[in-house]
Design an enzyme around this catalytic site. Structure first.
Site, PDB file in Angstrom:
ATOM      1  N   LYS A   1       0.870  -1.180   0.000  1.00 22.08           N
ATOM      2  CA  LYS A   1       0.000   0.000   0.000  1.00 22.08           C
ATOM      3  C   LYS A   1       0.913   1.238   0.000  1.00 22.08           C
ATOM      4  CE  LYS A   1      -4.336   1.398   2.106  1.00 22.08           C
ATOM      5  NZ  LYS A   1      -5.415   1.048   3.048  1.00 22.08           N
ATOM      6  N   GLU A  47     -19.200  -4.978  10.773  1.00 18.49           N
ATOM      7  CA  GLU A  47     -20.139  -4.157  11.541  1.00 18.49           C
ATOM      8  C   GLU A  47     -21.216  -4.991  12.216  1.00 18.49           C
ATOM      9  OE1 GLU A  47     -19.176  -3.447   8.429  1.00 18.49           O
ATOM     10  OE2 GLU A  47     -18.093  -1.559   8.668  1.00 18.49           O
ATOM     11  N   ARG A  66     -25.000  -1.556   8.015  1.00 21.36           N
ATOM     12  CA  ARG A  66     -24.635  -2.971   7.915  1.00 21.36           C
ATOM     13  C   ARG A  66     -25.037  -3.748   9.166  1.00 21.36           C
ATOM     14  NH1 ARG A  66     -20.390  -4.477   4.293  1.00 21.36           N
ATOM     15  NH2 ARG A  66     -21.264  -3.956   2.247  1.00 21.36           N
TER      16      ARG A  66
HETATM   17  C1  TPP Z   1     -18.811  -1.676   5.207  1.00 23.33           C
HETATM   18  C2  TPP Z   1     -17.588  -0.788   5.231  1.00 23.33           C
HETATM   19  N1  TPP Z   1     -16.914  -0.651   6.393  1.00 23.33           N
HETATM   20  C3  TPP Z   1     -15.833   0.153   6.455  1.00 23.33           C
HETATM   21  C4  TPP Z   1     -15.400   0.832   5.353  1.00 23.33           C
HETATM   22  C5  TPP Z   1     -14.227   1.787   5.455  1.00 23.33           C
HETATM   23  N2  TPP Z   1     -13.079   1.334   4.672  1.00 23.33           N
HETATM   24  C6  TPP Z   1     -12.798   1.801   3.487  1.00 23.33           C
HETATM   25  S1  TPP Z   1     -11.428   1.136   2.823  1.00 23.33           S
HETATM   26  C7  TPP Z   1     -11.196   0.175   4.194  1.00 23.33           C
HETATM   27  C8  TPP Z   1     -10.038  -0.762   4.281  1.00 23.33           C
HETATM   28  C9  TPP Z   1     -10.089  -1.701   3.130  1.00 23.33           C
HETATM   29  O1  TPP Z   1      -8.950  -2.536   3.202  1.00 23.33           O
HETATM   30  P1  TPP Z   1      -8.589  -3.387   1.917  1.00 23.33           P
HETATM   31  O2  TPP Z   1      -9.822  -4.007   1.389  1.00 23.33           O
HETATM   32  O3  TPP Z   1      -7.495  -4.270   2.315  1.00 23.33           O
HETATM   33  O4  TPP Z   1      -8.134  -2.311   0.838  1.00 23.33           O
HETATM   34  P2  TPP Z   1      -6.754  -1.481   0.772  1.00 23.33           P
HETATM   35  O5  TPP Z   1      -7.116  -0.087   1.262  1.00 23.33           O
HETATM   36  O6  TPP Z   1      -5.769  -2.170   1.643  1.00 23.33           O
HETATM   37  O7  TPP Z   1      -6.369  -1.488  -0.667  1.00 23.33           O
HETATM   38  C10 TPP Z   1     -12.187   0.392   5.117  1.00 23.33           C
HETATM   39  C11 TPP Z   1     -12.266  -0.268   6.446  1.00 23.33           C
HETATM   40  C12 TPP Z   1     -16.132   0.660   4.159  1.00 23.33           C
HETATM   41  N3  TPP Z   1     -15.791   1.332   3.018  1.00 23.33           N
HETATM   42  N4  TPP Z   1     -17.207  -0.162   4.125  1.00 23.33           N
END
Ligand code: TPP
Ligand code: DXP
Ligand code: MG
Length: 631
Positions: free
Chosen positions: A280, A365, A393
């Site tokens: 990342k 969630e 959620r």
């Molecule tokens: C239901 C939900 N919960 C929380 C989020 C907030 N959120 C956005 S990106 C993220 C992390 C995602 O991690 P990953 O899928 O590994 O993607 P990366 O950013 O590492 O590429 C979170 C928790 C969201 N978008 N949707």
């Protein structure tokens, strides 16, 4: 060829494969430069540059469907599908959306913003394709964080059994927003260690074949295999046991291996999971060094990565985080729970001071809500800190596991109201409606940051069941903070401005604009009362009865949908009391999705400015007393 000549996947495919690393470097430079001016989700996009190029190089979007889970990492996809020129408008009013958007491009086959939906959407596309006898690839790209979302696991279960052709690309950078958490994450760690998984797998398959078919011998033998192979063990069997062909792990920044494994995946029948290891923030040192801070960024100086400072009062989440630490020092019952938003919810400090009392449960969630309920049954005071939009959620859990059982859970509903640049998928405007219909819950929202600290104190002392405090992401009003915390009477409002020509009953962050509206109406000679509602449930019925008795026309205003919101509650109350002749005007978000823009623009778009409020009051007064009409 250069980036400037790439305006479609067809252009990309004309590029010699050995030029792809150069293209990747150009795209990285473009991202860093463009987002330094607009902000956005930088680190995640820097991590998927090669992966996105490889997918569009090898497969045929839009015939082949590429889905982006969460979708915050789809900027490279947008660059390669003809939208590079729109990046100066990223996440701005009527500009480029920060997430996939069907209306922007045929290449955006699935809209996201909330995590963990891509696998279910992909399975739906695959089932439809197979029913119709059509032939195209379906390729969901899901991060290791999103994979911890319950929906994703539900989908894996279905996909594996379906044996349908699908290529799941797992983009594993070990990060959610914060470092990823959970057993699944640890499980992937073992795979990351083992580069020679496929060789190992053959050996283990050979061993497995020798195992007696059922029962204890099987388990014992499997244990023996695990012990002997330690962290090199085929925990990848996890995916294979679910019915996937597991390919990888592969370095997501090296084109030759990446292309080869994706080509192999394209030729493999049935569900395939390609485990891609990425970094990342890759390619931009500030983001590599701290992908948490550079997950979602404001504007910054390119050479240093230093953000352009925003001054002004502390934000509501800042005040929340500070007050949580202060309260937890006095009260051991208090625990904090977050579904993967530790930093966004400003719980870092709490986590440092009380690591045993801070639970990041991952993007989960539903689990977070019911986990909080479980802790409450044992006498703890769980403060579930959850963005309004993500609480959607956990709705059934709020109903079934918290409210019906009447448990002492505090819902700290962050990002309530408009959220600005994240737009329609993230607006925090539905929670009043979906919480208010539950018999046992209390719902409040502070008029300013000082009242937030008092509300949080009140909530953790509240012992009559679930209570929700909703607060905005934005900066506070800039009022002084009281030294001592005070308990607020439940269900009681506060008159913040006297007047007898009309009354504005404002909820939460709408009190400020309501006061401005009253000031401007004063200039027209109208004397308007402003009430800080404080509670959407229970309502301050004494205050409402008083207004009815005085026959003062009422305008209610909230930064939330009208349907089922605070104003609806007031109307329902007057109906129940058979007060039929009192003019009541409800102001809130109409029946539209509110797209990305600034919060101020979103208020303007939905008629929730001080001017709109003043207008509405003016019309109500004049309707009742036309003689007041001024020339
Ligand atoms: C239901 C939900 N919960 C929380 C989020 C907030 N959120 C956005 S990106 C993220 C992390 C995602 O991690 P990953 O899928 O590994 O993607 P990366 O950013 O590492 O590429 C979170 C928790 C969201 N978008 N949707
Ligand atoms: C993509 C996503 O869902 C998160 O990154 C979200 O954008 C965070 O919002 P805040 O920036 O308000 O914490
Ligand atoms: Mg990740």
């Amino acid at each position: 060829m250069d980036l400037e000549q790439i305006n479609s996947p067809a252009d990309l495919k004309k590029m010699p494969v050995e030029e792809l690393p150069k293209l990747a470097a150009q795209i990285r430079r473009f991202l860093v430069e463009s987002l330094s001016k607009t902000g956005g989700h930088l680190a995640s996009n820097l991590g998927v540059v090669e992966l996105t190029i490889a997918l569009h190089y090898l497969f045929d979007s839009p015939k082949d469907k590429i889905l982006w889970d969460v979708g915050h990492q789809a900027y490279v996809h947008k660059i390669l599908t003809g939208r590079r020129h729109l990046f100066p408008t990223l996440r701005q009013y009527q500009g480029l959306c920060g997430f996939p958007k069907m209306s922007e491009s045929v290449h955006d086959c699935w809209e996201t913003g909330h995590s963990s939906t891509s696998l279910s959407g992909a399975m739906g596309m695959v089932a439809a394709r197979d029913l119709k006898g059509e032939d195209f690839k379906v390729i969901p790209v899901i991060g290791d964080g999103a994979l911890t979302g319950g929906m994703a696991l539900e989908a894996l279960n279905h996909i594996g059994e379906s044996k349908s052709d699908m290529i799941v690309v797992l983009n594993d950078n070990e990060m959610s927003i914060s470092p990823n958490v959970g057993a699944l994450h640890n499980h992937l760690a073992r795979l990351r260690i083992n580069k020679s998984y496929n060789k190992m797998k053959d050996e283990v398959q050979h061993l497995l074949k020798k195992i007696p078919t059922v029962g204890v011998p099987f388990a014992k033998t499997l244990e023996r295999i695990k012990d002997s192979l330690k962290y090199l063990v085929v925990s990848g069997v996890f995916f294979e046991t679910l019915g996937f062909t597991y390919l990888g792990p592969v370095d997501g920044h090296q084109f030759p291996e990446l292309m080869e494994i994706l080509r192999l995946a394209g030729k493999t029948k049935g569900p395939v999971l390609v485990h891609v290891i990425t970094r990342k923030g890759n390619g931009y040192k500030p983001a590599e060094d701290d992908s948490v801070v550079y997950h979602g960024v404001g504007t910054y100086k390119i050479e240093s990565g230093v953000f352009k400072k925003k001054g002004g009062p502390p934000s509501y989440p800042d005040v929340f985080g500070k007050t949580m630490v202060r309260l937890a020092e006095q009260d051991d019952r208090i625990v904090a729970i977050t579904p993967a938003m530790l930093t966004g919810s400003k719980l870092d400090r709490f986590n440092e001071k009380f690591p045993d009392r801070c639970f990041d449960v991952g993007i989960a969630e539903q689990h977070a809500v019911t986990f909080a309920a479980g802790m409450a049954t044992q006498g703890y005071k769980p403060v579930l800190t959850i963005y309004s939009t993500f609480l959607q959620r956990g709705y059934d859990q709020l109903v079934h596991d918290v409210c019906k059982q009447n448990l002492n859970v505090v819902f700290a509903v962050d990002r309530a109201g408009f959220v600005g640049e994240d737009g329609e998928t993230h607006q925090g405007i539905y929670d009043i409606s979906f919480m208010r219909n539950q018999p046992n819950i209390a719902i409040m929202m502070p008029k300013d940051e000082n009242e937030l600290q008092h509300m949080l104190y009140t909530a953790v002392q509240y012992e009559d069941g679930p209570i929700a405090i909703r607060y905005s992401k934005s900066a506070g009003v800039g009022v002084p903070m009281d030294e001592n915390l005070k308990l607020l009477p439940i269900g009681k409002s506060e008159t913040v401005r006297n007047g007898r020509d009309a009354a504005i009953i404002a909820f939460g962050n709408m009190v400020q604009p309501a006061l401005e509206a009253a000031e401007s109406l004063q200039l027209n000679g109208f004397d308007v009362r402003v009430v800080n509602a404080r509670f959407a449930k229970p309502l301050d019925t004494e205050m409402l009865d008083q207004l009815a008795a005085e026959r003062i026309p009422v305008v209610t205003v909230e930064e939330a949908v009208v349907a089922g919101g605070f104003g609806s509650a007031v109307l329902e109350y007057y109906q129940e009391k058979e007060v039929y002749d009192l003019p009541v005007k409800i102001m809130g978000v109409p029946d539209v999705y509110v797209e990305h823009a600034t919060i101020a623009e979103q208020r303007r778009e939905t008629g929730l400015t001080a001017e709109n409020i003043a207008d509405a009051v003016n019309r109500l007064i004049l309707q009742r007393n036309p003689e007041n009409m001024r020339a």
